[in-house]
Design an enzyme around this catalytic site. Structure first.
Site, PDB file in Angstrom:
ATOM      1  N   ARG A  50     -30.531 -29.612  10.012  1.00 24.63           N
ATOM      2  CA  ARG A  50     -29.120 -29.210  10.104  1.00 24.63           C
ATOM      3  C   ARG A  50     -28.997 -28.396  11.374  1.00 24.63           C
ATOM      4  NH1 ARG A  50     -24.656 -27.236  10.697  1.00 24.63           N
ATOM      5  NH2 ARG A  50     -23.120 -26.756   9.112  1.00 24.63           N
ATOM      6  N   GLU A  58     -16.341 -32.872   8.229  1.00 27.06           N
ATOM      7  CA  GLU A  58     -16.889 -33.575   7.065  1.00 27.06           C
ATOM      8  C   GLU A  58     -16.506 -35.058   7.151  1.00 27.06           C
ATOM      9  OE1 GLU A  58     -18.839 -32.287   4.606  1.00 27.06           O
ATOM     10  OE2 GLU A  58     -18.872 -30.424   5.764  1.00 27.06           O
ATOM     11  N   ARG A  92     -33.157 -28.278   4.073  1.00 29.34           N
ATOM     12  CA  ARG A  92     -33.174 -28.771   5.452  1.00 29.34           C
ATOM     13  C   ARG A  92     -33.566 -27.614   6.368  1.00 29.34           C
ATOM     14  NH1 ARG A  92     -27.120 -30.992   5.867  1.00 29.34           N
ATOM     15  NH2 ARG A  92     -26.850 -28.875   5.112  1.00 29.34           N
TER      16      ARG A  92
END
Length: 166
Positions: A50, A58, A92
């Protein structure tokens, strides 16, 4: 002598709580969206990443596909260096991503495909990088570049809050 040992112990203990700043080298094998991807490192291990200090639209927001495509153009199948800043609740690695000496996180902001995520950047990002990311976002806004073409683009964190549970 006791005081000196105590101070050394306390300083060492405090440093142990700092997030890892590990470096990983690898090749990007998948771009998921405008701020997340997968690399395969030199030991053939995959890492879910990330991008730190930015937030891209999004999936169902305007400019989400453009943000993903822009990141893809920069990094897909390219050799990258990853500076690990933290990890998130999805396991992540939260990273600053480089192709050569180019900071890809800042390139997403510069291209108008991500916001500088000030909430997470404060206190974690160097003041010079914080100011640079802020300046890049301001330039993109003023130039109406990328998502800033919209009259009032909705930040992803507000979008997620409004669509929580849907």
């Amino acid at each position: 002598m006791f005081r000196l040992c105590l101070v050394f112990f306390l300083l060492t203990a405090c440093r142990a709580d700092e997030p890892s700043r590990a470096l990983i080298n690898g090749v990007v094998i998948k771009v998921k969206d405008g701020d997340s991807l997968v690399i395969r490192d030199d030991q053939n291990q995959e890492h879910q990443l990330r991008l730190a200090f930015i937030d891209a639209p999004e999936y169902s927001q305007p400019f989400a596909s453009e943000a993903r495509r822009n990141l893809d153009r920069w990094v897909y199948r390219k050799r990258v260096q990853v500076q690990v800043m933290d990890s998130d609740r999805y396991q992540r690695k939260v990273v600053v991503l480089y192709v050569g000496s180019t900071d890809i996180n800042s390139e997403q902001i510069k291209a108008g495909f991500a916001w500088h995520y000030q909430y997470f950047a404060r206190g974690k990002q160097s003041s010079a990088d914080y100011d640079r990311y802020q300046s890049l976002e301001q330039q993109a806004r003023l130039g109406k570049i990328g998502l800033w073409q919209e009259s009032e683009p909705l930040p992803p964190w507000d979008y997620r809050k409004a669509h929580k549970g849907n």
